[in-house]
Design a protein around this motif. Sequence first.
Motif, PDB file in Angstrom:
ATOM      1  N   PRO A 182      16.171  -1.655   2.789  1.00 23.60           N
ATOM      2  CA  PRO A 182      14.932  -2.109   3.431  1.00 23.60           C
ATOM      3  C   PRO A 182      13.720  -1.840   2.543  1.00 23.60           C
ATOM      4  O   PRO A 182      13.503  -0.709   2.110  1.00 23.60           O
ATOM      5  N   LEU A 183      12.960  -2.881   2.263  1.00 26.89           N
ATOM      6  CA  LEU A 183      11.679  -2.746   1.560  1.00 26.89           C
ATOM      7  C   LEU A 183      10.571  -2.871   2.596  1.00 26.89           C
ATOM      8  O   LEU A 183      10.355  -3.946   3.151  1.00 26.89           O
ATOM      9  N   LYS A 184       9.906  -1.770   2.861  1.00 21.73           N
ATOM     10  CA  LYS A 184       8.873  -1.805   3.905  1.00 21.73           C
ATOM     11  C   LYS A 184       7.617  -2.491   3.389  1.00 21.73           C
ATOM     12  O   LYS A 184       7.055  -2.099   2.367  1.00 21.73           O
TER      13      LYS A 184
ATOM     14  N   ASP B 229      -1.466   4.217  -5.184  1.00 26.86           N
ATOM     15  CA  ASP B 229      -1.692   2.880  -4.630  1.00 26.86           C
ATOM     16  C   ASP B 229      -0.828   1.827  -5.322  1.00 26.86           C
ATOM     17  O   ASP B 229      -1.183   0.653  -5.367  1.00 26.86           O
ATOM     18  N   ALA B 230       0.317   2.239  -5.863  1.00 25.21           N
ATOM     19  CA  ALA B 230       1.205   1.304  -6.558  1.00 25.21           C
ATOM     20  C   ALA B 230       1.736   0.248  -5.591  1.00 25.21           C
ATOM     21  O   ALA B 230       1.991   0.542  -4.419  1.00 25.21           O
ATOM     22  N   PRO B 231       1.918  -0.995  -6.051  1.00 27.47           N
ATOM     23  CA  PRO B 231       2.443  -2.036  -5.164  1.00 27.47           C
ATOM     24  C   PRO B 231       3.900  -1.815  -4.779  1.00 27.47           C
ATOM     25  O   PRO B 231       4.361  -2.317  -3.757  1.00 27.47           O
ATOM     26  N   LEU B 232       4.634  -1.056  -5.598  1.00 25.87           N
ATOM     27  CA  LEU B 232       6.026  -0.737  -5.295  1.00 25.87           C
ATOM     28  C   LEU B 232       6.182   0.775  -5.359  1.00 25.87           C
ATOM     29  O   LEU B 232       5.831   1.407  -6.356  1.00 25.87           O
TER      30      LEU B 232
ATOM     31  N   GLY C  30       1.425  -7.319   2.063  1.00 21.16           N
ATOM     32  CA  GLY C  30       2.040  -7.039   0.776  1.00 21.16           C
ATOM     33  C   GLY C  30       2.615  -5.642   0.706  1.00 21.16           C
ATOM     34  O   GLY C  30       2.889  -5.006   1.719  1.00 21.16           O
ATOM     35  N   ILE C  31       2.791  -5.166  -0.522  1.00 25.58           N
ATOM     36  CA  ILE C  31       3.306  -3.833  -0.834  1.00 25.58           C
ATOM     37  C   ILE C  31       4.802  -3.769  -0.519  1.00 25.58           C
ATOM     38  O   ILE C  31       5.304  -4.479   0.347  1.00 25.58           O
ATOM     39  N   ALA C  32       5.505  -2.943  -1.236  1.00 28.26           N
ATOM     40  CA  ALA C  32       6.929  -2.733  -0.998  1.00 28.26           C
ATOM     41  C   ALA C  32       7.237  -1.252  -1.175  1.00 28.26           C
ATOM     42  O   ALA C  32       7.058  -0.703  -2.260  1.00 28.26           O
ATOM     43  N   ASP C  33       7.662  -0.626  -0.093  1.00 29.22           N
ATOM     44  CA  ASP C  33       8.022   0.789  -0.114  1.00 29.22           C
ATOM     45  C   ASP C  33       9.531   0.922   0.110  1.00 29.22           C
ATOM     46  O   ASP C  33      10.044   0.503   1.158  1.00 29.22           O
TER      47      ASP C  33
ATOM     48  N   TRP D 100       4.115   3.020 -11.635  1.00 29.59           N
ATOM     49  CA  TRP D 100       4.171   2.832 -10.187  1.00 29.59           C
ATOM     50  C   TRP D 100       4.591   4.117  -9.468  1.00 29.59           C
ATOM     51  O   TRP D 100       4.092   4.439  -8.396  1.00 29.59           O
ATOM     52  N   LEU D 101       5.523   4.847 -10.073  1.00 23.30           N
ATOM     53  CA  LEU D 101       5.991   6.078  -9.440  1.00 23.30           C
ATOM     54  C   LEU D 101       4.897   7.131  -9.371  1.00 23.30           C
ATOM     55  O   LEU D 101       4.880   7.971  -8.470  1.00 23.30           O
TER      56      LEU D 101
END
Length: 420
Positions: free
Chosen positions: A278-280, A72-75, A319-322, A67-68
């Motif tokens: 905060p998870l954007k 286009d990783a979901p997290l 979705g997605i979490a940044d 993911w790192l």
Amino acid sequence: MHIIVIGAGVVGISTAYYLVRAGHRVSLIERHPEPAREASFANGGQLSYRYVAPLAAPDVPAKLPGWLLAADAPLRFRLRADPAQWRWGLAFLAACTARQSARTTAQLLALAESSRQQMAGLLAAHPGLDFAHRSNGKLVVHRDPGSFAAARRQVELQQRLGAAGSPQEILDAAACAAREPMLAGIAGQLAGGVFTAGEAVADCHRFCQQLLALIRETAPDTACHFATTAQRLLTRQGRFVAVATGNGEIAADACVLASGSEAPRLAAGLGIALPIQPLKGYSLTLPLAATDAAPSASVTDFARKIVYAPIGGQLRVAGIADLVGNDRRIDRRRIALLRRQAAEFFPAAADPDAGQPWSGLRPATPDGRPIIGASPCRNLWLNCGHGPLGFTLALASGKLLGELVDRQRPSIPDAAFALR
């Protein structure tokens, strides 16, 4: 008792609703000109009472390196010189065990079931409420056989825990396409899915507006201080006494901190460290081009952490979490990813380029459990840290907080949600 509720998102308004029902006088403080302008505005719109497994799962540490590195990783993480972020990250990794995940799932299931019951009661008592609520079920599809096998184990775990609500069906790829014909074009990419009939979708923003109108109708003395920023909490001899705002001080007998990602800032002024980051998340709201080409149920692509929810004639893609701090800017690359995925999943349902983009900060704790209950400061209460489950858990959280304020026996075990 006069109680201030800071934050007019779905958790804050739900809290105010139960406090008003208990006979308290409530004052809402919200920095935006109207309710539900942040994480409650254009979220995924799902009321997923059976899908509450925390993000901190046993398989996450193995996925983190990929993911790192993936754009286009979901997290996605943006590491900063912020001790609070590092502490949160280490606590998150510590929570990624099978034992902790199972314990958290059981605790969240109890809260979610209470919320489901409260929503049913609210709709029955007030049939005129209209926020596009629809119990159309939820289908979670898995592309990877290993992920699908883990989903089976999660369903079995929830069955052993005695989870209430609709039963969950395990479907192979063909059965997923039969359940949701609009997935026929990608059925070959799927390993299988899990369908739960009792899950629902709704417009969270409209829900907040209508619940606030109901509060005002029930208690006309409810004060709504919109466009008012809570600057700091004032205490005397370890007891809350007032909120200092840009428009002056507002005194009350007690205060509930339900301000989402802003809560840690206010709590820190009293020396209280809230383990919230905060998870954007992002969303696209697409006008439907053809209703018969849209999904009939809510659909989640588990691998990409993207949901597709038909809400009131529109398709919400979210979705997605940044983990990027308090950066509220919309990342065009993340929105482009949502557009591509929408075009792949439901190509005839809507024009992805016509969608309205949005991003919001979801206040998350490391292990996924919200913080509901007392704080170290007398008469300052906490109802925050719900992450992506704010809409799902809001009513039960408000009810539980109201019970604790009134020293009533809580309707569900509350110790799991105390500040740790």
